[in-house]
Scaffold this motif. Structure first.
Motif, short mmCIF file in Angstrom:
data_model
loop_
_atom_site.label_atom_id
_atom_site.label_comp_id
_atom_site.label_asym_id
_atom_site.label_seq_id
_atom_site.Cartn_x
_atom_site.Cartn_y
_atom_site.Cartn_z
N CYS A 171 0.86 -1.21 0.54
CA CYS A 171 0.34 0.21 -0.32
C CYS A 171 0.45 1.29 -0.14
O CYS A 171 0.59 2.37 -0.15
N ASN A 226 2.01 1.65 -3.33
CA ASN A 226 0.77 2.71 -4.37
C ASN A 226 1.00 4.46 -4.02
O ASN A 226 1.07 4.89 -5.02
N TYR A 227 1.26 4.12 -2.72
CA TYR A 227 1.12 5.11 -2.75
C TYR A 227 2.01 6.45 -3.26
O TYR A 227 2.58 6.93 -3.84
N TYR A 228 3.32 5.41 -3.41
CA TYR A 228 4.88 6.11 -3.75
C TYR A 228 4.46 6.48 -5.37
O TYR A 228 4.77 7.16 -5.69
N ASN A 265 1.47 7.02 -7.36
CA ASN A 265 0.86 7.45 -7.38
C ASN A 265 0.82 8.90 -6.96
O ASN A 265 0.27 9.95 -6.78
N HIS A 266 2.11 9.13 -6.15
CA HIS A 266 2.91 10.16 -6.04
C HIS A 266 1.97 11.50 -4.94
O HIS A 266 1.43 12.33 -5.32
N TYR A 267 1.46 10.45 -4.31
CA TYR A 267 0.89 10.79 -2.53
C TYR A 267 1.07 12.14 -2.50
O TYR A 267 0.82 12.95 -2.44
N TRP A 268 2.30 11.95 -2.31
CA TRP A 268 3.26 12.91 -1.22
C TRP A 268 4.05 13.90 -2.15
O TRP A 268 4.56 15.32 -1.44
N SER A 303 7.92 11.91 -2.89
CA SER A 303 7.84 10.81 -3.07
C SER A 303 8.50 9.63 -2.40
O SER A 303 8.08 8.87 -1.54
N HIS A 328 -7.14 8.58 3.62
CA HIS A 328 -7.68 7.83 3.47
C HIS A 328 -9.00 8.81 2.14
O HIS A 328 -10.03 8.01 2.44
N GLU A 329 -8.58 8.82 0.79
CA GLU A 329 -9.17 10.07 0.22
C GLU A 329 -10.76 8.76 0.22
O GLU A 329 -11.57 9.56 -0.32
#
Length: 161
Positions: free
Chosen positions: A88, A91-93, A95-98, A103, A155-156
Motif C-alpha cells: 500500500c 501504491n502511494y509512492y 501515485n505520487h501521493y506525497w 515521494s 485516505h480519499e
C-alpha cells in the motif's frame, strides 16, 4: 501528517483508543494492536476501491476478468501484515501521493516506521521479558505506528464512504 482524529472516517473509536494508549504511555498496546488496525483500514480502502473501479469499468471488464481480479485481491489481502502494508505504501509512492519531489523520501520514512513497528511487535510477541528495546525506541515506534494509522485512515476513498 495530519493526526487529527476528527478527520478520520473509519475505526474512529479504535484509533482514539490507540492515541489515548500512546498518550498514557501504554506503548505496548499500540505496538501490538496497530498492525491489525492498519490491515482493517487497508481492507476498507480496498473494498471502496473495488466498488469505485467496478462501477467505472464494469462495462469494459468481462466476468472472467472480474473473477481473476477478485481472486488476486483476496490473495493480496492474505499476505503477511508487513508485505500488505508495504504494498500500500508502494501504491502511494507510485501515485505520487506525497508529490513527485517528495515521494521517495516519504515512502522511505513510512516504510522505516513500518519495519520498526513489525520488528518490535514481533520481538515483544516472542521475547517481551527478554527484550532489550529502549524506552525511547518503544515510544518512537508507537508514535510511528500512529503516523501509519493516520496516513491510511485519512485516505480519499474513505471520505466518500
Amino acid at each position: 501528517m495530519n493526526n487529527d482524529i476528527s478527520n478520520v472516517q473509519v475505526y474512529k473509536e479504535e484509533i482514539a483508543d490507540l492515541v489515548n494508549a500512546h498518550d498514557k504511555g501504554d506503548y505496548l498496546r499500540v505496538l501490538l494492536l496497530s498492525p491489525q488496525l492498519l490491515i482493517l483500514i487497508l481492507n476498507k480502502i480496498a473494498n471502496e476501491a473495488d466498488e469505485l473501479f467496478s462501477s467505472m469499468w464494469e462495462k469494459n471488464i468481462t466476468d472472467d476478468d472480474k473473477e481473476v481480479y477478485k481472486i488476486v485481491g483476496r490473495l493480496e489481502r492474505e499476505q503477511n501484515d508487513k508485505t500488505y502494508i508495504a504494498n500500500c505504501l508502494v501504491n502511494y509512492y507510485e501515485n505520487h501521493y506525497w508529490g513527485k519531489d517528495k515521494s521517495k523520501k516519504e515512502f522511505v520514512k513510512y516504510f522505516t516506521k513500518l519495519e520498526d513497528l513489525i520488528s518490535l511487535r514481533n520481538e515483544f510477541a516472542h521475547e517481551y521479558y527478554a527484550s532489550k528495546a529502549s524506552n525511547k525506541r518503544v515510544k518512537n515506534c508507537s508514535k510511528g505506528a500512529l503516523d501509519l494509522v493516520f496516513l491510511f485512515a485519512n485516505h480519499e476513498y474513505l471520505n466518500a464512504a
